[in-house]
Design an enzyme around this catalytic site. Sequence first.
Site, PDB file in Angstrom:
ATOM      1  N   CYS A   1       0.838  -1.205   0.000  1.00  0.00           N
ATOM      2  CA  CYS A   1       0.000   0.000   0.000  1.00  0.00           C
ATOM      3  C   CYS A   1       0.875   1.259   0.000  1.00  0.00           C
ATOM      4  O   CYS A   1       1.851   1.344   0.747  1.00  0.00           O
ATOM      5  CB  CYS A   1      -0.912  -0.006   1.229  1.00  0.00           C
ATOM      6  SG  CYS A   1      -2.046   1.397   1.252  1.00  0.00           S
TER       7      CYS A   1
ATOM      8  N   CYS B   1       0.299   4.734   6.990  1.00  0.00           N
ATOM      9  CA  CYS B   1      -0.313   4.571   8.323  1.00  0.00           C
ATOM     10  C   CYS B   1       0.669   3.814   9.225  1.00  0.00           C
ATOM     11  O   CYS B   1       1.031   2.671   8.933  1.00  0.00           O
ATOM     12  CB  CYS B   1      -1.641   3.833   8.198  1.00  0.00           C
ATOM     13  SG  CYS B   1      -2.682   4.484   6.849  1.00  0.00           S
TER      14      CYS B   1
ATOM     15  N   CYS C   1       0.284   0.049  10.344  1.00  0.00           N
ATOM     16  CA  CYS C   1      -0.184  -0.973   9.405  1.00  0.00           C
ATOM     17  C   CYS C   1       0.940  -1.782   8.767  1.00  0.00           C
ATOM     18  O   CYS C   1       1.895  -1.218   8.221  1.00  0.00           O
ATOM     19  CB  CYS C   1      -1.031  -0.316   8.327  1.00  0.00           C
ATOM     20  SG  CYS C   1      -1.784  -1.533   7.235  1.00  0.00           S
TER      21      CYS C   1
ATOM     22  N   CYS D   1     -16.515  -9.515   5.037  1.00  0.00           N
ATOM     23  CA  CYS D   1     -15.800  -8.256   4.785  1.00  0.00           C
ATOM     24  C   CYS D   1     -14.548  -8.510   3.966  1.00  0.00           C
ATOM     25  O   CYS D   1     -13.723  -9.345   4.344  1.00  0.00           O
ATOM     26  CB  CYS D   1     -15.316  -7.644   6.091  1.00  0.00           C
ATOM     27  SG  CYS D   1     -16.583  -7.009   7.084  1.00  0.00           S
TER      28      CYS D   1
ATOM     29  N   CYS E   1     -19.402  -6.486   2.852  1.00  0.00           N
ATOM     30  CA  CYS E   1     -18.701  -5.278   3.308  1.00  0.00           C
ATOM     31  C   CYS E   1     -17.361  -5.239   2.587  1.00  0.00           C
ATOM     32  O   CYS E   1     -16.747  -6.294   2.387  1.00  0.00           O
ATOM     33  CB  CYS E   1     -18.485  -5.368   4.821  1.00  0.00           C
ATOM     34  SG  CYS E   1     -17.489  -4.025   5.483  1.00  0.00           S
TER      35      CYS E   1
ATOM     36  N   CYS F   1     -19.492   1.776   7.906  1.00  0.00           N
ATOM     37  CA  CYS F   1     -18.786   1.142   9.021  1.00  0.00           C
ATOM     38  C   CYS F   1     -17.551   2.006   9.258  1.00  0.00           C
ATOM     39  O   CYS F   1     -16.678   2.091   8.392  1.00  0.00           O
ATOM     40  CB  CYS F   1     -18.393  -0.279   8.633  1.00  0.00           C
ATOM     41  SG  CYS F   1     -17.302  -1.065   9.828  1.00  0.00           S
TER      42      CYS F   1
ATOM     43  N   ARG G   1     -18.196  -2.749  17.305  1.00  0.00           N
ATOM     44  CA  ARG G   1     -17.470  -3.997  17.067  1.00  0.00           C
ATOM     45  C   ARG G   1     -16.156  -4.068  17.832  1.00  0.00           C
ATOM     46  O   ARG G   1     -15.295  -3.192  17.709  1.00  0.00           O
ATOM     47  CB  ARG G   1     -17.173  -4.147  15.575  1.00  0.00           C
ATOM     48  CG  ARG G   1     -16.408  -5.437  15.300  1.00  0.00           C
ATOM     49  CD  ARG G   1     -16.293  -5.668  13.855  1.00  0.00           C
ATOM     50  NE  ARG G   1     -17.602  -5.447  13.265  1.00  0.00           N
ATOM     51  CZ  ARG G   1     -17.950  -5.824  12.070  1.00  0.00           C
ATOM     52  NH1 ARG G   1     -17.104  -6.439  11.334  1.00  0.00           N
ATOM     53  NH2 ARG G   1     -19.143  -5.565  11.597  1.00  0.00           N
TER      54      ARG G   1
END
Length: 328
Positions: free
Chosen positions: A69, A73, A76, A112, A143, A203, A275
Site C-alpha cells: 500500500c 499509516c 499498518c 468483509c 462489506c 462502518c 465492534r
Amino acid sequence: MNTVSPAVDLTSDAAARAPGFKWTVSQVEALYQLPLMDLLFRAQTVHRGNFDPNEVQRSALISIKTGGCPEDCNYCSQSARYKSTEREVLMQVQEVVDAAKEAREKGATRFCMGAAWRGPKEKELEVVSQMIREVKALGMETCVTLGMLKDGQAEKLKEAGLDYYNHNLDTDAEFYDQVITTHTHADRVDTIAQVRQAGIKVCSGGILGLGESRRNRAAMIAQLANLDPAPDSVPINNLVAIPGTPLANKEKVDNFEFVRTIAAARITMPKSFVRLSAGREAMSDEMQAMCFFAGANSIFYCDKLLTTSNIGANRDLDLFDKLGLRAI
Ligand code: SAM
Ligand code: DTB
Ligand code: SF4
C-alpha cells in the site's frame, strides 16, 4: 485516580438522541471520567434500550489484496514503506467466493473484504464488484474496505449489491498527522459522505494504542458520533503491534481504558453496532466479557484478520456458550 463521581444522569442519554444533538469532546471526556461501575451501568442501560444484550453479530474478514500500500499509516503492516508484509496480487473471484462459503458454514452472516489500496482503480473496482455480487448471492451481507473512493465509485459498489463500506476515522483529527501523512482526516470524512450518499451503510471506527491521549480518544468518539447520521457499525481496534512498523514497540493501552472507550462509543452511538475488532486475541475471556457488557455487540469471527491472526471460531464458540451469548 483521575475519576470524579458525578451522579449518573440517564436523562442525558435521551437528550443525545434528539435530532441535531452534537457531542462535545469535553462531554465525551466526562464519560471517560465516570467511576467505571457508573459508566458500565450507563452503557449497559443504553445498550438494553436499543439491542438484545445477549446477541452478538459475527463478520468474517478476508484480505483480498495484501501489502504494497502506498499510504504510510504507522500501525499498518501493509504499507509498502515498512516491509512487514509481502505484496500479493488481487485474489481471484472464485477463491474469495469459496472463502465466503466456508465462513457462512461456520456461521458468519457478513463477509468483509479488505484491500491494501490508497483507493481502487476502475478495473479493480470491476473485479471487486463481481466478488460482491457472488458473495451476496450466497445470502451473506457484504462489506468492503478499499481506501478512498473517487466520484461515482460508491454508486458502482451499491449497484453490485454492497451493504457496508468500512472506512475508519481511526483517530482524532488533531492527532491524525502524527500517525498518517499521505492522506488527511478530511479525506476520510469525504469518502464516508460519498458512501452514505450512494445509500451504502457506513462502518467507521478507530484504533487505540497509537500514542494518543485520553482527550484524543474522546475527540475521536465525538467525531464518529457527530457524523450525521452516526456510522451503522463502529469497529474499535486495539493496536496489534507489528514488527517493522513505526509503532512496533508502543506501550499497550490499559484494559480499563479500552473498556471505557467501548462504553463511550455505546453511549454516544446508541443505535450503532459497536465492534470489538483487532486485538481480541490478546484479550482474556473476562476482558472480552467486560467489553460486551460495555456495549460491544459485534466481532470479527475468523482465524485471521487481514495479516495477523484472530482468536478463531472454536474459542469464540466456547466463550459465547459460557456467557450465554447468541450469534446473529
Ligand atoms: N486500506 C483501507 C483503509 O485504510 O481503510 C482498508 C484496510 S485497513 C487495514 C482497515 C483498518 O484496520 C484501519 O483503518 C485500522 O483501523 C485497522 N488496522 C490496521 N492495522 C492495524 C493494526 N496493526 N492493529 C489494529 N488495527 C489495525
Ligand atoms: C477494522 O476496523 N479492523 C479490521 C477491518 N476493519 C478491516 C482490520 C484489522 C486489521 C488488523 C491488523 C492486520 O491483520 O493486519
Ligand atoms: Fe494502506 Fe489501509 Fe494500511 Fe493505511 S491502513 S497503509 S491505507 S492498507
